[in-house]
Design an enzyme around this catalytic site. Structure first.
Site, PDB file in Angstrom:
ATOM      1  N   GLY A 291       0.834  -1.205   0.000  1.00 59.34           N
ATOM      2  CA  GLY A 291       0.000   0.000   0.000  1.00 59.34           C
ATOM      3  C   GLY A 291       0.860   1.243   0.000  1.00 59.34           C
ATOM      4  O   GLY A 291       1.836   1.322  -0.742  1.00 59.34           O
TER       5      GLY A 291
ATOM      6  N   ASN B  99      -3.675   8.667  -4.721  1.00 62.96           N
ATOM      7  CA  ASN B  99      -3.030   9.923  -4.339  1.00 62.96           C
ATOM      8  C   ASN B  99      -1.685   9.692  -3.671  1.00 62.96           C
ATOM      9  O   ASN B  99      -0.973  10.627  -3.366  1.00 62.96           O
ATOM     10  CB  ASN B  99      -3.937  10.754  -3.417  1.00 62.96           C
ATOM     11  CG  ASN B  99      -3.924  10.257  -1.983  1.00 62.96           C
ATOM     12  OD1 ASN B  99      -3.850   9.063  -1.723  1.00 62.96           O
ATOM     13  ND2 ASN B  99      -3.981  11.180  -1.043  1.00 62.96           N
TER      14      ASN B  99
ATOM     15  N   LYS C 179      -2.726  -5.550  -5.866  1.00 62.90           N
ATOM     16  CA  LYS C 179      -1.656  -4.626  -5.518  1.00 62.90           C
ATOM     17  C   LYS C 179      -0.285  -5.277  -5.656  1.00 62.90           C
ATOM     18  O   LYS C 179       0.654  -4.674  -6.189  1.00 62.90           O
ATOM     19  CB  LYS C 179      -1.831  -4.134  -4.069  1.00 62.90           C
ATOM     20  CG  LYS C 179      -2.917  -3.102  -3.916  1.00 62.90           C
ATOM     21  CD  LYS C 179      -2.930  -2.495  -2.520  1.00 62.90           C
ATOM     22  CE  LYS C 179      -3.982  -1.392  -2.458  1.00 62.90           C
ATOM     23  NZ  LYS C 179      -4.060  -0.804  -1.111  1.00 62.90           N
TER      24      LYS C 179
ATOM     25  N   ASP D 195      -1.720  -2.322   7.263  1.00 68.58           N
ATOM     26  CA  ASP D 195      -2.678  -1.323   7.727  1.00 68.58           C
ATOM     27  C   ASP D 195      -3.593  -1.884   8.812  1.00 68.58           C
ATOM     28  O   ASP D 195      -4.576  -1.266   9.148  1.00 68.58           O
ATOM     29  CB  ASP D 195      -3.510  -0.794   6.554  1.00 68.58           C
ATOM     30  CG  ASP D 195      -4.343  -1.896   5.917  1.00 68.58           C
ATOM     31  OD1 ASP D 195      -4.188  -3.071   6.323  1.00 68.58           O
ATOM     32  OD2 ASP D 195      -5.137  -1.587   5.029  1.00 68.58           O
TER      33      ASP D 195
ATOM     34  N   ALA E   3      -2.978  -8.503  11.116  1.00 66.87           N
ATOM     35  CA  ALA E   3      -1.891  -8.994  10.273  1.00 66.87           C
ATOM     36  C   ALA E   3      -0.535  -8.626  10.876  1.00 66.87           C
ATOM     37  O   ALA E   3       0.414  -9.407  10.813  1.00 66.87           O
ATOM     38  CB  ALA E   3      -2.020  -8.416   8.866  1.00 66.87           C
ATOM     39  N   ARG E   4      -0.453  -7.443  11.484  1.00 64.47           N
ATOM     40  CA  ARG E   4       0.805  -7.046  12.114  1.00 64.47           C
ATOM     41  C   ARG E   4       1.203  -8.016  13.215  1.00 64.47           C
ATOM     42  O   ARG E   4       2.342  -8.422  13.334  1.00 64.47           O
ATOM     43  CB  ARG E   4       0.667  -5.649  12.728  1.00 64.47           C
ATOM     44  CG  ARG E   4       0.771  -4.529  11.740  1.00 64.47           C
ATOM     45  CD  ARG E   4       0.754  -3.203  12.480  1.00 64.47           C
ATOM     46  NE  ARG E   4       1.248  -2.137  11.643  1.00 64.47           N
ATOM     47  CZ  ARG E   4       0.468  -1.219  11.083  1.00 64.47           C
ATOM     48  NH1 ARG E   4      -0.824  -1.229  11.309  1.00 64.47           N
ATOM     49  NH2 ARG E   4       0.977  -0.280  10.330  1.00 64.47           N
TER      50      ARG E   4
ATOM     51  N   CYS F  68     -26.484   0.717  25.771  1.00 62.07           N
ATOM     52  CA  CYS F  68     -27.494   1.678  26.210  1.00 62.07           C
ATOM     53  C   CYS F  68     -27.217   3.067  25.644  1.00 62.07           C
ATOM     54  O   CYS F  68     -28.128   3.816  25.338  1.00 62.07           O
ATOM     55  CB  CYS F  68     -27.590   1.711  27.743  1.00 62.07           C
ATOM     56  SG  CYS F  68     -26.041   2.111  28.546  1.00 62.07           S
TER      57      CYS F  68
END
Lengths: 634, 413
Positions: free
Chosen positions: A36, A68, A82, A127, A131-132, A183
């Protein structure tokens, strides 16, 4: 070699050779988990520096909102793997590097301890917490150095993990995703997030999916703790849920939005309001009526298209009602299409919340805002609700680039032929937590003849006879308890019958009160041939000659250590507010002069300020504790 | 410490505040989806400013690869890349926009197609002229000018031109494990948001370069939030690269002087060496001697203690000179691009004004290096600032002072 001349010059010839030599046994083989934001940057650096062989594992596919910062991916790659796309793109940077891509989950069984052992170093660019923790465990078992990283907004961190020498990922408690008492969600919301959780984990799932009780965001432990929430009240909530199920029958009909609206925003609220003791110290909720609101909608300027286009602005009561109706109709139609195409064959089709699914996002936005209006809580834009409901963590290219770069230090530490001791020489490396259940344990691989090994073979023959354990011990696997002195019925069963396979982990806890051993983690490996004598053999721990002596091959537990503060877990716990990290705060006090005196490539965890704000008028390395990632404001 | 606390308060406020404001005209839903994760960090207004920015980037080597990548991904309006050099084999080592098939091609032209692919919304313009052939007017059409891996006197000329045009200027360079970022924003204002404290925020100077110029308050979720407008003043590359001294608070504290990285002295020595040796890098043992003399002088001129400049540091530094490696260019390019984005958004405190990166210690301390006296626009009449800087800092003019070069074509404008 001209391509390589600067690496040669800067890294030095021995290190540069070590990184690259492909015909030597000590050639660097790198595993990168996650392709990623950090992964793309890291892969570029690893490939340009020229590591011999790099494996990339990622199960994810590419999404528009990745583009981005995940610069190896383009618009035409959306929905592709990926790992595979990253491999193709990075290969062009340096054709001399061997790249392998695995479009798979790192938790898959094919990636077992043996496989991890084949790497010189592992880089985590993940992320999620789960997994970490898994990779952390595998690297400890395989005794491969792990470099762990994460970013949130402008902040990032890198942590180096080496068994027995540094703290591991689990040495400090990680924040788990936030949950709320039921609640608060069902009766007394006071913040926007309470209404968002209500819309997402209660209303949406009651109508289109599984029931709320399965949501991890709903914490039932406090249900009956305070007097306000009596069992009688719980019964009433059950009745409400029943009534809701009846209304569900009307899904798809023209009257459904109105029925549902008046049920949850008028009738339920009116009843809730009648519980006067609840509102003595709180502002009582004000019911809404569908017909009244719809009548007030002006003839023009209220088209749903225009409202839906404006996700940045906060919608008013009428707008939220229009979106409520519209998104409900879209979801209802979808559910009916799903039902008719499934032909009643498989399980009931359901729709669950997905932040990138506009129908569910619109519905959660409108239903949360309507509830907020009822309880006098601030309403939010769809853009903001997407972040809160979807646990989105802001992410930018520059922080990822910088964090990926911090790895450089660790390449030196682990590969440099000149400074193997540097890692230990530093006083800023955090020592392992002696109470850590993941790294401060003894470990051994266990060679098992699966055709005949029983739990009794493990407990009696291996643990008690060979390793000298006493009576008080327990054996667990990922699922739960297999054996303790009171739980003996499994002893005669074969390990294979208990769901234990090759690459399973078992944890042995010594329950001895006076001087217990540390936990022992067993990594099961199936023997390919039948073992002639005993069906279970320890591969890394040999039998002690005399049981119960202090020279047991499993070390005894140390005295309890002082409590450890929660670790800073950028991006680890789904973007919850970070705690402070003892190492980071140590680094805060660390001046450049100390850094000059000390050994250099040693910082265990260093938050990095991409814009130089780490230094103000005083030159101390200052760590900004906070960031833009606070999603849950309480 | 001020800046740190403000940061802590202002960062989350961005998303809470900016995102509730309607998107400005022009920014489309597609763009919001593409830039989602960063808009959540710096807000849609800042994104709009980024979207309108035209950036000039000079020299397309490894450091500029990173800067170009980060700015184009962030979604600027246009990037103009100027480079007249041709791709050599050594360029392939740390640059990722080019491959072997580009050998011998113009470096800017070879990189451009790959830069465009990063974000088709951004205009990428290639200019294969030598930057030295450009007149001052050339710089006037950009919002920010970034020059990398150039000769010190070339940076001086460009900085003079950006001053004439009132444009923010960044310079950066990398030498193996070491590097720097310099900025001359002339005068830059930005707004930080923070929770109002008991003590009133005074309109006054906070440091030699920074002052609070305006304070507004607003209510948000029952909290009083202050919007504090601050102004940073800058001086020129010519001064910061040589004559300007460390701030007074450093000079008063032996502990702080001891902590200043000797790489700053090494960089200043290198810049002077290049200036007097026709731009070549030190390589012979003769050069090592001259470089050692220069570095010792620079170290002394900064007021730094002798013991922090070790011969080992000098040798190591010289061993790195002129090379570029990917991880270091990534961190410097990341820091520089982020500062450009912060300056465009006007929400974060920017670099002031020299960042020195040391890959041995993985630290990037920042030093404000300025002359005494007027800064910012006040330096404009003496745009190269030789006199004020050299005289006020005294002592080393003969050794350090480089006579400012006014290129006739620039002055004529």
């Amino acid at each position: 070699m001209a391509r390589d001349q600067f690496n040669q010059k800067s890294l030095g010839i021995p290190l540069n050779t070590m990184v690259k030599e492909t015909d030597k046994s000590e050639q660097a083989r790198i595993l990168m988990v996650g392709a990623g934001g950090i992964g793309c940057e890291l892969l570029k650096n690893l490939v340009l520096v020229g590591f011999g062989e790099i494996h990339i594992v990622d199960l994810d596919t590419i999404d528009l909102s990745n583009l981005n910062r995940q610069f190896l991916f383009r618009h035409e790659h959306i929905k592709k793997s990926k790992a595979l796309v990253a491999k193709e793109a990075a290969h062009k940077f340096n054709p001399n590097v061997k790249l392998e891509a695995h479009h798979a989950n790192i938790k898959d069984r094919q990636f077992n301890v043996e496989w991890f052992k084949g790497f010189t170093m592992v880089f985590n660019a993940l992320d999620n917490l789960d997994a970490r923790r898994h990779v952390n465990k595998m690297c400890l078992a395989a005794e491969v150095p792990l470099i762990e990283s994460g970013t949130t907004g402008f902040n990032g961190q890198v942590q180096v993990i080496k068994k027995g020498q540094t703290a591991c990922y689990d040495c400090t408690t990680k924040e788990t995703p936030k949950s709320f008492p039921v609640c608060t969600i069902r009766s007394t919301p006071s913040q926007p997030i309470h209404c968002i959780v209500w819309g997402k984990s209660y209303l949406l799932s009651e109508i289109f999916g599984a029931s709320e009780d399965e949501s991890p965001e709903m914490d039932h432990s406090k249900d009956t703790e305070n007097g306000m929430y009596s069992s009688k009240e719980i019964e009433k909530l059950r009745q409400e849920a029943q009534a809701l199920k009846q209304i569900k029958e009307a899904i798809g009909s023209d009257t459904f939005p109105q029925l549902l609206f008046n049920k949850v925003y008028k009738d339920d609220i009116t009843r809730l309001r009648s519980m006067e003791e609840m509102w003595k110290t709180r502002r009582p909720p004000g019911p809404l009526d569908y017909e009244t609101i719809i009548k007030e909608v002006p003839e023009i300027g209220m088209s749903k298209e225009r409202i839906l286009k404006d996700g940045q602005r906060i919608w008013n009561l009428q707008e939220n009602t229009i979106v409520f109706k519209d998104s409900l109709e879209r979801l209802s139609a979808r559910l009916q299409t799903m039902k008719s195409s499934s032909n009643g064959s498989s399980a009931e089709p359901i729709i669950t919340f997905d932040k990138d699914d506009d129908d569910t996002l619109d519905f959660v936005t409108a239903s949360a805002n309507l509830r907020s209006i009822i309880f006098g809580i601030e309403t939010k834009s769809r853009f903001d609700i997407k972040q809160m409901a979807g646990n989105i963590i802001p992410a930018i290219a520059t922080t990822n680039a910088i964090v990926a770069d911090l790895f450089l230090t660790y390449i030196q530490v682990f590969l440099s032929p000149f400074a193997p001791e540097r890692l230990l020489a530093s006083d800023r490396i955090r020592a392992p937590n002696p109470d850590c259940e993941v790294c401060s344990v003894a470990q051994t691989r266990l060679l098992v003849d699966m055709s005949r090994a029983t739990l009794n073979d493990l407990v009696e023959d291996f643990l008690r006879m060979e390793l000298g354990y006493g009576d008080e011990l327990s054996v667990k696997n990922e699922v739960g308890l297999l054996y303790d002195p009171e739980e003996t019925e499994n002893l005669s069963k074969k390990l294979s019958e208990l769901g234990i396979k090759s690459d399973s982990f078992l944890t042995v806890t010594d329950e001895d009160e006076d001087n217990p051993r540390v936990n022992l983690v067993l990594n099961v490996r199936e023997s390919s041939t039948e073992l002639d004598d005993k069906p279970i053999k320890g591969l890394d721990i040999s039998a002690s000659s005399e049981a119960e002596l202090p020279t047991s091959p499993i070390p005894r537990r140390k005295k309890p250590a002082p409590p450890v503060q929660p670790a800073l877990t950028n991006g680890h716990a789904n973007g919850k507010k970070e705690g402070s990290d003892p190492i980071s705060s140590a680094a805060k006090k660390r001046t450049a002069s100390e850094a000059l005196d000390g050994d250099s490539p040693d910082a265990t965890r260093k938050k990095h300020q991409p814009n130089g704000q780490g230094t103000t008028e005083n030159d101390d390395l200052i760590i900004i504790e906070d960031d833009g990632a606070i999603l849950i404001d309480d | 410490m001020d800046a740190v606390q403000e940061q802590a308060v202002s960062a989350p406020a961005v998303s809470a505040l900016d995102t509730t404001v309607p998107a400005p005209e022009g920014i489309s839903a597609d763009e919001i989806a593409l830039y989602d994760r960063q808009i959540r960090l710096w807000g849609v207004q800042a994104q709009e400013k980024i979207r309108n920015a035209n950036i000039l980037l000079i020299t397309m080597k490894a450091l500029s690869n990173e800067i170009a990548k980060n700015l184009v991904l962030a979604g600027i309006h246009s990037l103009t890349v100027v480079d007249h050099a041709l791709v050599t084999e050594a360029d392939l080592g740390a640059q990722f926009f080019i491959t072997e098939s580009d050998l011998g091609q113009n470096r800017a032209a070879a990189a451009a197609p790959q830069i465009r692919k990063l974000n088709p919304r951004v205009q990428v313009i290639v200019d294969t002229d030598n930057i030295m052939s450009k007149g001052a007017a050339f710089y006037g059409s950009f919002d920010i000018v970034i020059a990398t891996d150039l000769q010190p006197d070339t940076l001086n000329i460009i900085n003079t031109a950006t001053r004439i045009n009132h444009k923010p200027f960044y310079a950066a360079g990398v030498h193996g494990f070491y590097g720097f970022i310099f900025s001359d924003l002339i005068q830059h204002e930005y707004v930080v948001e923070r929770e109002k404290s008991n003590r009133a925020t005074m309109l006054q100077a906070e440091t030699q370069t920074r002052s609070v110029v305006d304070v507004k308050t607003k209510k948000e979720n029952g909290k009083s939030i202050e919007m504090v407008r601050k102004r940073e003043l800058y001086s020129t590359w010519y001064l910061a690269s040589d004559a300007a001294s460390l701030p007074a608070e450093y000079l008063k504290s032996r502990r702080r002087l001891k902590a200043v990285t000797p790489i700053l002295s090494c960089l200043r020595a290198l810049w002077e060496f290049m200036t007097f040796q026709d731009g070549r890098l030190p390589s012979t043992s003769e050069d090592l001697k001259l470089f050692t003399v220069l570095a010792t002088q620079k170290h002394k001129a900064l007021g730094l203690p002798d013991e922090t400049l070790r011969s080992e540091t000098l040798r190591k530094f010289l061993g790195q000179v002129g090379s570029e490696i990917a991880p270091v260019t990534a961190v410097l390019g990341g820091q520089l691009a982020q500062d450009v984005i912060n300056v465009l958004g006007s929400r974060q405190q920017p670099i002031q004004n020299m960042v020195v990166f040391n890959g041995d210690t993985m630290e990037a301390p920042m030093y404000p290096l300025h002359p005494d006296g007027a800064l910012g626009e006040g330096l404009l009449p003496l745009s190269v600032g030789a006199e004020s800087g050299a005289i006020l800092n005294g002592g080393n003019l003969a050794m350090n002072g480089v006579v400012p070069i006014f290129q006739s074509e620039i002055v004529e404008v």
